[in-house]
Design a protein around this motif. Structure first.
Motif, PDB file in Angstrom:
ATOM      1  N   ALA A   1       5.376  -1.016   1.382  1.00 30.68           N
ATOM      2  CA  ALA A   1       6.397  -2.064   1.338  1.00 30.68           C
ATOM      3  C   ALA A   1       6.108  -2.994   0.164  1.00 30.68           C
ATOM      4  N   VAL A   2       7.140  -3.282  -0.624  1.00 37.49           N
ATOM      5  CA  VAL A   2       7.028  -4.181  -1.775  1.00 37.49           C
ATOM      6  C   VAL A   2       7.849  -5.428  -1.479  1.00 37.49           C
ATOM      7  N   VAL A   3       7.192  -6.588  -1.521  1.00 35.95           N
ATOM      8  CA  VAL A   3       7.836  -7.857  -1.175  1.00 35.95           C
ATOM      9  C   VAL A   3       7.791  -8.790  -2.392  1.00 35.95           C
ATOM     10  N   PRO A   4       8.850  -8.858  -3.193  1.00 37.00           N
ATOM     11  CA  PRO A   4       8.885  -9.850  -4.272  1.00 37.00           C
ATOM     12  C   PRO A   4       8.985 -11.247  -3.663  1.00 37.00           C
TER      13      PRO A   4
ATOM     14  N   TRP B   1      12.012  -7.364 -11.963  1.00 37.07           N
ATOM     15  CA  TRP B   1      10.705  -7.238 -12.593  1.00 37.07           C
ATOM     16  C   TRP B   1       9.594  -7.301 -11.546  1.00 37.07           C
ATOM     17  N   ALA B   2       9.718  -8.202 -10.571  1.00 36.73           N
ATOM     18  CA  ALA B   2       8.717  -8.275  -9.511  1.00 36.73           C
ATOM     19  C   ALA B   2       8.697  -6.987  -8.697  1.00 36.73           C
ATOM     20  N   MET B   3       9.876  -6.417  -8.434  1.00 33.32           N
ATOM     21  CA  MET B   3       9.929  -5.131  -7.740  1.00 33.32           C
ATOM     22  C   MET B   3       9.209  -4.051  -8.547  1.00 33.32           C
ATOM     23  N   SER B   4       9.434  -4.056  -9.867  1.00 33.47           N
ATOM     24  CA  SER B   4       8.790  -3.076 -10.740  1.00 33.47           C
ATOM     25  C   SER B   4       7.275  -3.224 -10.730  1.00 33.47           C
ATOM     26  N   GLU B   5       6.806  -4.474 -10.735  1.00 29.40           N
ATOM     27  CA  GLU B   5       5.363  -4.705 -10.658  1.00 29.40           C
ATOM     28  C   GLU B   5       4.796  -4.161  -9.343  1.00 29.40           C
ATOM     29  N   GLY B   6       5.559  -4.306  -8.266  1.00 33.47           N
ATOM     30  CA  GLY B   6       5.119  -3.762  -6.990  1.00 33.47           C
ATOM     31  C   GLY B   6       5.061  -2.243  -6.998  1.00 33.47           C
ATOM     32  N   VAL B   7       6.047  -1.621  -7.634  1.00 30.36           N
ATOM     33  CA  VAL B   7       6.052  -0.158  -7.733  1.00 30.36           C
ATOM     34  C   VAL B   7       4.831   0.320  -8.521  1.00 30.36           C
ATOM     35  N   GLN B   8       4.500  -0.380  -9.596  1.00 25.50           N
ATOM     36  CA  GLN B   8       3.333   0.001 -10.391  1.00 25.50           C
ATOM     37  C   GLN B   8       2.051  -0.094  -9.578  1.00 25.50           C
ATOM     38  N   ALA B   9       1.976  -1.095  -8.696  1.00 22.34           N
ATOM     39  CA  ALA B   9       0.764  -1.278  -7.888  1.00 22.34           C
ATOM     40  C   ALA B   9       0.722  -0.358  -6.674  1.00 22.34           C
ATOM     41  N   ALA B  10       1.856   0.262  -6.343  1.00 23.75           N
ATOM     42  CA  ALA B  10       1.947   1.029  -5.095  1.00 23.75           C
ATOM     43  C   ALA B  10       1.262   2.386  -5.165  1.00 23.75           C
ATOM     44  N   GLY B  11       1.061   2.929  -6.366  1.00 26.85           N
ATOM     45  CA  GLY B  11       0.509   4.273  -6.465  1.00 26.85           C
ATOM     46  C   GLY B  11       1.596   5.319  -6.327  1.00 26.85           C
ATOM     47  N   GLU B  12       1.346   6.328  -5.505  1.00 25.64           N
ATOM     48  CA  GLU B  12       2.288   7.438  -5.377  1.00 25.64           C
ATOM     49  C   GLU B  12       2.638   7.740  -3.920  1.00 25.64           C
ATOM     50  N   PRO B  13       3.143   6.762  -3.182  1.00 26.52           N
ATOM     51  CA  PRO B  13       3.597   7.052  -1.812  1.00 26.52           C
ATOM     52  C   PRO B  13       4.896   7.845  -1.861  1.00 26.52           C
TER      53      PRO B  13
END
Length: 416
Positions: A46-49, A120-132
């Motif tokens: 889950a990505v929470v901007p 942009w915050a969502m994109s930063e979260g995707v970058q930190a998420a790895g490969e789920p």
């Protein structure tokens, strides 16, 4: 009286189409299907901007951390330049819940030119998420009922969906929220009928930003968040991106996903709507004029024609029966389609005939949105202006209008 009668007949024709041929937009069900459990539960992140959300996070983040999902599940809170200690509050909530192994708080780097802040915050979260396998984009003000993430994944895997989105139940605690919020959701569903969003092959595409479960590989094949980097209405843009790339989408109303953000004053609701209304019209004066005229025809003409026709009948005016009858029928159909949304929000259907007044307020908010844009204040949110696209700029780059295709589309609609 003849002109009023013609307008009333046009409004009645419009409402008959909307009620019977516009994707059942007024229906509030059925919600997520039960579905069958997958053989192996995929990883979800889950990505929470979050920008200046310290006040609301204590009501929402614990509900996400407490999800009893059978597979691997973690939460990333992206602190988007907050000045109120959002990151510290998020970390503290993780400690208090005993979920530090499930929570990461990351600081968003400086926003590049051309990017909307939230995207942009969502994109930063995707970058930190790895490969789920799945990413759950959600907002800081959204609370989740127990088991919601499990139900979302079950619906995505059993229904072979690349995007599963839930329209959160919004707050209706205050007088102005009760007057405007159900109409806000009703107008959104009228613009993007949920059943058409869900139907394969239909061109209608949208999502609700509070809860969007997306297959990570499908998002990447569609061009990633870079393809919608300047989108002010990121949820609709994401839905369009996934569907135009061949992905399969689902959108429903939900009682399991609720917004805890209050809008106690009319000014708060007005700002929320006016911030992005003109963006929805692609900053086009022609679309603005057409939208206002359509709102007046569909919502103002029926009660006005009913009143004018009734007065004409009392005065024995010629042709008065036509506007009186057609106006009343159109007004009745309008109210009948609005009543299910009022019931969904636990409000009396007797409020439905007042919908024209709310529609006129929405028309004023839309005009004000255009005014704000022309004065350079359009899209400002929490002190940060949004990127300013050119007038008439499309919601997606032309290269994304059908160029990329999702993994499920290339496999004949069957994700692996």
């Amino acid at each position: 009286m003849l002109v009023v009668g013609v307008l009333a007949l046009a409004a009645l024709t419009g409402w008959l189409y909307l009620a019977m041929g516009h994707g059942g937009f007024w229906r509030t069900g059925p919600g997520l299907p039960p579905g069958t459990a997958p053989s192996g539960w995929p990883e979800v992140v889950a990505v929470v901007p979050a920008r200046d959300e310290a006040a609301v996070l204590p009501e929402t983040l614990p509900t996400l951390l407490a999800q009893s999902y059978p597979g691997a599940f973690s939460v990333i809170v992206v602190d988007d330049g907050s000045g109120d200690g959002t990151a510290d509050v998020a970390a503290r909530l993780g400690d208090e819940a005993g979920k530090t192994n499930r929570l990461r708080v990351v600081e968003a780097t400086e926003r590049p030119q051309g990017w909307a802040g939230k995207v942009w915050a969502m994109s930063e979260g995707v970058q930190a998420a790895g490969e789920p396998e799945f990413i759950l984009f959600t907002d800081a003000d959204i609370a989740y009922a127990p088991g919601t993430v499990t139900r979302l994944v079950r619906a995505a895997t059993a229904g072979e969906r690349d995007l599963v989105s839930q329209m959160a139940t919004l707050s209706t605690d205050t007088r102005w929220e009760r007057r405007i919020v159900p109409a806000f959701v009703y107008f959104f569903a009228q613009l993007y009928p949920f059943r058409r969003v869900t139907r394969d092959g239909a061109r209608t595409a949208a999502a609700a930003g509070g809860c969007m479960l997306v297959r990570r590989e499908v998002l990447a094949h569609a061009g990633g968040l870079d393809a919608i980097k300047g989108a002010l209405i990121d949820d609709v843009a994401l839905g369009r991106l996934i569907k135009r790339a061949g992905g399969r989408c689902r959108l429903d109303l939900s009682r399991d996903v609720t917004s805890r953000r209050p809008y106690p004053r009319l000014a708060d609701l007005w700002t929320m709507i006016a911030r992005s209304a003109y963006d929805q019209l692609r900053y086009s004066p022609a679309l603005l004029a057409g939208t206002i005229l359509m709102l007046l025809l569909l919502y103002a003409v029926p009660p006005a024609a009913t009143l004018a026709g009734s007065i004409g009948l009392a005065l024995d005016a010629r042709h008065a029966a036509v506007p009186a009858t057609a106006g009343l029928l159109a007004w009745t159909v309008m109210a009948a389609t609005y009543a299910p949304m009022l019931r969904f929000y636990g409000l009396s259907p007797l409020r439905a005939p007042a919908l024209p007044l709310v529609a006129l307020m929405y028309a004023a908010m839309t005009v004000d949105s255009a005014r704000r844009h022309r004065s350079g204040r359009g899209g400002t949110w929490k002190g940060r202006p949004a990127p300013r696209p050119r007038t008439g700029e499309p919601a997606l780059p032309s290269t994304e209008r059908g160029g990329a295709r999702s993994e499920s589309a290339r496999r004949g609609g069957r994700p692996g």
